[in-house]
Motif scaffolding. Structure first.
Motif, PDB file in Angstrom:
ATOM      1  N   GLY A  72       7.119  -7.629   8.894  1.00 57.01           N
ATOM      2  CA  GLY A  72       6.944  -7.593   7.454  1.00 57.01           C
ATOM      3  C   GLY A  72       8.167  -6.995   6.783  1.00 57.01           C
ATOM      4  O   GLY A  72       9.084  -6.494   7.441  1.00 57.01           O
ATOM      5  N   GLN A  73       8.144  -6.982   5.465  1.00 56.40           N
ATOM      6  CA  GLN A  73       9.321  -6.569   4.714  1.00 56.40           C
ATOM      7  C   GLN A  73       9.433  -5.059   4.554  1.00 56.40           C
ATOM      8  O   GLN A  73      10.470  -4.572   4.141  1.00 56.40           O
ATOM      9  N   GLY A  74       8.402  -4.326   4.873  1.00 58.93           N
ATOM     10  CA  GLY A  74       8.444  -2.870   4.739  1.00 58.93           C
ATOM     11  C   GLY A  74       7.855  -2.399   3.425  1.00 58.93           C
ATOM     12  O   GLY A  74       8.018  -3.039   2.392  1.00 58.93           O
ATOM     13  N   THR A  75       7.183  -1.273   3.492  1.00 54.75           N
ATOM     14  CA  THR A  75       6.649  -0.637   2.289  1.00 54.75           C
ATOM     15  C   THR A  75       6.974   0.860   2.374  1.00 54.75           C
ATOM     16  O   THR A  75       6.809   1.480   3.411  1.00 54.75           O
ATOM     17  N   LEU A  76       7.453   1.411   1.280  1.00 59.33           N
ATOM     18  CA  LEU A  76       7.948   2.786   1.267  1.00 59.33           C
ATOM     19  C   LEU A  76       6.812   3.773   1.059  1.00 59.33           C
ATOM     20  O   LEU A  76       6.026   3.659   0.112  1.00 59.33           O
ATOM     21  N   VAL A  77       6.764   4.760   1.939  1.00 60.64           N
ATOM     22  CA  VAL A  77       5.823   5.866   1.812  1.00 60.64           C
ATOM     23  C   VAL A  77       6.638   7.139   1.604  1.00 60.64           C
ATOM     24  O   VAL A  77       7.515   7.462   2.413  1.00 60.64           O
ATOM     25  N   THR A  78       6.358   7.839   0.524  1.00 56.87           N
ATOM     26  CA  THR A  78       7.039   9.088   0.221  1.00 56.87           C
ATOM     27  C   THR A  78       5.998  10.189   0.100  1.00 56.87           C
ATOM     28  O   THR A  78       5.080  10.097  -0.722  1.00 56.87           O
ATOM     29  N   VAL A  79       6.143  11.204   0.942  1.00 54.02           N
ATOM     30  CA  VAL A  79       5.220  12.339   0.914  1.00 54.02           C
ATOM     31  C   VAL A  79       5.991  13.536   0.380  1.00 54.02           C
ATOM     32  O   VAL A  79       6.894  14.053   1.036  1.00 54.02           O
ATOM     33  N   SER A  80       5.645  13.934  -0.822  1.00 56.42           N
ATOM     34  CA  SER A  80       6.398  15.002  -1.488  1.00 56.42           C
ATOM     35  C   SER A  80       5.548  15.613  -2.585  1.00 56.42           C
ATOM     36  O   SER A  80       4.737  14.941  -3.216  1.00 56.42           O
ATOM     37  N   SER A  81       5.779  16.891  -2.805  1.00 59.80           N
ATOM     38  CA  SER A  81       5.094  17.573  -3.897  1.00 59.80           C
ATOM     39  C   SER A  81       5.964  17.565  -5.154  1.00 59.80           C
ATOM     40  O   SER A  81       5.550  18.077  -6.195  1.00 59.80           O
ATOM     41  N   GLY A  88       0.776  -1.230   0.000  1.00 57.68           N
ATOM     42  CA  GLY A  88       0.000   0.000   0.000  1.00 57.68           C
ATOM     43  C   GLY A  88       0.807   1.279   0.000  1.00 57.68           C
ATOM     44  O   GLY A  88       0.243   2.366  -0.065  1.00 57.68           O
ATOM     45  N   GLY A  89       2.125   1.165   0.094  1.00 53.11           N
ATOM     46  CA  GLY A  89       2.934   2.373   0.081  1.00 53.11           C
ATOM     47  C   GLY A  89       2.973   3.011  -1.288  1.00 53.11           C
ATOM     48  O   GLY A  89       2.479   2.460  -2.271  1.00 53.11           O
ATOM     49  N   GLY A  90       3.557   4.191  -1.349  1.00 55.89           N
ATOM     50  CA  GLY A  90       3.665   4.890  -2.615  1.00 55.89           C
ATOM     51  C   GLY A  90       4.026   6.340  -2.428  1.00 55.89           C
ATOM     52  O   GLY A  90       4.374   6.771  -1.325  1.00 55.89           O
ATOM     53  N   LEU A  91       3.909   7.086  -3.507  1.00 54.01           N
ATOM     54  CA  LEU A  91       4.191   8.520  -3.503  1.00 54.01           C
ATOM     55  C   LEU A  91       2.876   9.280  -3.390  1.00 54.01           C
ATOM     56  O   LEU A  91       1.939   9.012  -4.162  1.00 54.01           O
ATOM     57  N   VAL A  92       2.824  10.202  -2.459  1.00 56.43           N
ATOM     58  CA  VAL A  92       1.601  10.983  -2.257  1.00 56.43           C
ATOM     59  C   VAL A  92       1.987  12.419  -1.942  1.00 56.43           C
ATOM     60  O   VAL A  92       3.051  12.685  -1.355  1.00 56.43           O
ATOM     61  N   GLN A  93       1.138  13.346  -2.355  1.00 57.26           N
ATOM     62  CA  GLN A  93       1.404  14.758  -2.080  1.00 57.26           C
ATOM     63  C   GLN A  93       1.056  15.103  -0.633  1.00 57.26           C
ATOM     64  O   GLN A  93       0.210  14.439  -0.019  1.00 57.26           O
ATOM     65  N   PRO A  94       1.669  16.118  -0.091  1.00 63.28           N
ATOM     66  CA  PRO A  94       1.293  16.568   1.259  1.00 63.28           C
ATOM     67  C   PRO A  94      -0.207  16.837   1.342  1.00 63.28           C
ATOM     68  O   PRO A  94      -0.791  17.413   0.411  1.00 63.28           O
ATOM     69  N   GLY A  95      -0.791  16.380   2.434  1.00 65.68           N
ATOM     70  CA  GLY A  95      -2.237  16.505   2.611  1.00 65.68           C
ATOM     71  C   GLY A  95      -3.019  15.317   2.090  1.00 65.68           C
ATOM     72  O   GLY A  95      -4.230  15.213   2.349  1.00 65.68           O
ATOM     73  N   GLY A  96      -2.352  14.437   1.377  1.00 65.95           N
ATOM     74  CA  GLY A  96      -3.020  13.280   0.807  1.00 65.95           C
ATOM     75  C   GLY A  96      -3.176  12.138   1.794  1.00 65.95           C
ATOM     76  O   GLY A  96      -2.827  12.261   2.974  1.00 65.95           O
ATOM     77  N   SER A  97      -3.706  11.023   1.283  1.00 67.50           N
ATOM     78  CA  SER A  97      -3.983   9.849   2.115  1.00 67.50           C
ATOM     79  C   SER A  97      -3.435   8.583   1.472  1.00 67.50           C
ATOM     80  O   SER A  97      -3.318   8.502   0.243  1.00 67.50           O
ATOM     81  N   LEU A  98      -3.111   7.643   2.319  1.00 60.73           N
ATOM     82  CA  LEU A  98      -2.731   6.298   1.887  1.00 60.73           C
ATOM     83  C   LEU A  98      -3.279   5.304   2.899  1.00 60.73           C
ATOM     84  O   LEU A  98      -3.424   5.640   4.080  1.00 60.73           O
TER      85      LEU A  98
END
Length: 120
Positions: A111-120, A7-17
């Motif tokens: 678990g193996q980890g999932t990367l969450v990146t919050v960036s514009s 479920g991780g991924g790249l999301v903009q500030p203010g977004g949801s995951l």
């Protein structure tokens, strides 16, 4: 016994995951489950935890923005992350205190980890 996070991924500030983690294998019982994160250059920290009965706890930095839940029938734990900030960036790991079928005691599994990146 394995824990698989997704479920991780790249999301903009203010977004949801929404992160998900499933425990599989020969499991007798799962007690507490939780989500940890590790930001670049920092130690792994506890983000949220949930008991088998559904009692929850949160790090102060995420309280009011993140919500942890679980489905005992499916051996799953979730982390709903809202109002994400750049400082939430990191690798998120799920954790469970699990008693395998072939053992007598609970012990932690990761678990193996999932990367969450919050960036514009």
């Amino acid at each position: 016994v394995q824990l698989q996070a997704s479920g991780g991924g790249l999301v903009q500030p203010g977004g949801s995951l929404r992160l998900s983690c499933v425990a599989s294998g020969s499991i007798f019982r799962i007690n507490d489950m939780g989500w940890y994160r590790q930001a670049p250059g920092k130690q792994r920290e506890l983000v949220a935890s949930i008991t088998r009965d559904g009692n929850t706890g949160y790090a102060g930095s995420v309280k009011g923005r993140f919500s942890i839940s679980r489905d005992n029938a499916k051996n799953m734990v979730y982390l709903q992350m809202n109002s994400l900030k750049p400082e939430d960036t990191g690798v998120y790991y799920c954790n469970g205190n699990i008693r395998p079928q072939y053992e007598l005691h609970l012990r932690p599994f990761w678990g193996q980890g999932t990367l969450v990146t919050v960036s514009s």
